[in-house]
Design an enzyme around this catalytic site. Structure first.
Site, mmCIF file in Angstrom:
data_model
loop_
_atom_site.group_PDB
_atom_site.id
_atom_site.type_symbol
_atom_site.label_atom_id
_atom_site.label_comp_id
_atom_site.label_asym_id
_atom_site.label_seq_id
_atom_site.Cartn_x
_atom_site.Cartn_y
_atom_site.Cartn_z
ATOM 1 N N SER A 72 45.141 18.312 47.891
ATOM 2 C CA SER A 72 44.357 17.647 48.833
ATOM 3 C C SER A 72 44.840 16.337 49.834
ATOM 4 C CB SER A 72 43.034 17.116 48.120
ATOM 5 O OG SER A 72 43.418 15.799 47.565
ATOM 6 N N SER A 123 44.189 13.160 49.776
ATOM 7 C CA SER A 123 43.919 11.950 49.250
ATOM 8 C C SER A 123 44.740 10.965 49.390
ATOM 9 C CB SER A 123 43.202 12.001 48.232
ATOM 10 O OG SER A 123 44.134 12.186 47.116
ATOM 11 N N LYS A 129 47.382 9.171 42.422
ATOM 12 C CA LYS A 129 46.819 7.897 43.353
ATOM 13 C C LYS A 129 48.116 7.000 43.095
ATOM 14 C CE LYS A 129 42.944 9.889 43.758
ATOM 15 N NZ LYS A 129 42.461 10.598 45.144
ATOM 16 N N SER A 174 39.325 9.690 49.660
ATOM 17 C CA SER A 174 39.709 9.612 48.515
ATOM 18 C C SER A 174 38.814 9.252 47.432
ATOM 19 C CB SER A 174 40.836 8.548 48.403
ATOM 20 O OG SER A 174 41.347 8.278 47.092
#
Length: 311
Positions: free
Chosen positions: A89, A91, A146, A259
């Site tokens: 993705s 994010s 992350k 996100s």
């Protein structure tokens, strides 16, 4: 999926190793004895083909002997050293793009067994700014990636699209890294450009964000409202404020308005950490439009300029 694959590798390694060991200790000596008897009755030395006909190795044992070294090496490498992941993705844009294939250093935050993920050896802990792969706290079958923003004991505020960090400090300590203790330190931000990335028709602002000891780029959508109503509400704090518990971390994506991260679901326990993202080893473009004859998952190009260490 990654967890199931790890378990499958361990089962294949143990299974093939056990078959090879049983054959080596029990059946191979019997085959050698039959060959020795046949050799003693023969007037000429036996060639390998003849020996194989006299005492053939079972196919399952031969297969296990062939694959065990390779499977064992893959299992050790993937479980304890490096594991490949694909970015699914946007994010973590602009740092990581869809189509990036990365290596995650598994031993950065401790050595864990590949099945139950229990800690075998303490090695280190995430530093603020590290890009980390971890098991999603709400569904540990899913891997998330992350950036580490808050360390244990830190107080984090995300307000008006800007980070403020009050670092955890020991008694009498005046500074933690480049941050003042007892104060909310506003993380410095500098606009890089406004027309490189888009979310639909809206341009995203690329910003250089300077965490202590490390600068990195993030994306901000100036038109997007902050969804405070969806934020994880920690008892005793404001809607956009969080205090990181001990042995936990606060993670955020670099694409701040696109996100699902700690702002929505809270903290990542230490035991959920998988490893540190360190290297992009391949990066594919996927530009197949609706009129293309190729499926959307077929790459249309390679972004060689993205290969290298992750900042």
């Amino acid at each position: 999926m990654a967890g199931y694959f790890s378990i499958l590798l361990v089962i294949l390694t143990l299974g093939s190793g056990l078959i090879w060991l049983v054959d080596h200790l029990v059946y191979a000596p019997k085959r050698r004895e039959r060959i020795a008897i046949a050799q003693g009755a023969s007037q000429i030395p036996l060639d390998e083909d003849t020996k194989a006909q006299i005492a053939p190795m079972p196919a399952i044992a031969e297969g296990a002997k062939s694959i065990f070294p390779m499977i064992a090496a893959i299992t050790i490498f993937r479980s304890f050293i490096f594991e490949p992941f694909q970015i699914p993705s946007g994010s973590m844009m602009p740092t990581l793009l869809v189509g990036d294939f990365i290596l995650v250093q598994k031993y950065s935050y401790g050595v864990k067994d590949p099945v139950w993920r229990s800690q075998l050896l303490e090695v280190g802990e995430p530093e603020r700014g590290d890009i980390v792969v971890f098991k999603y706290p709400l569904d540990e079958r899913v891997d998330f990636i992350k950036r580490t923003i808050g360390l244990p004991g830190d107080r984090i505020v995300y307000r008006n699209k800007r980070l403020y960090i009050q670092p955890h400090c020991e008694a009498g300590q005046e500074k933690s890294g480049e941050m003042l203790c007892g104060e909310y330190n506003a993380v410095d931000m500098e606009i890089i450009n406004r027309d490189e990335f888009f979310q639909g028709p809206m341009p995203l602002v690329r910003i250089n964000e300077s965490l202590p000891g490390q600068a990195h780029h993030i994306l901000i959508n100036p038109e997007a409202l902050e969804m405070k109503g969806r934020y994880f509400q920690q008892p005793g704090t404001k809607a956009d404020e969080w205090v990181v518990p001990q042995d936990s971390y606060f993670m955020m994506g670099d694409n701040r308005d696109n996100s699902q991260d700690g702002r929505m679901w809270g903290f990542v326990p230490k035991e959920n950490l998988v490893g540190k993202a360190v290297f992009i080893w391949m990066s594919f473009e996927f530009d197949n439009g609706p009129d293309s004859l190729l499926p959307s998952w077929v790459p249309t190009g390679v972004r060689f300029e993205r290969l290298g260490s992750i900042q």
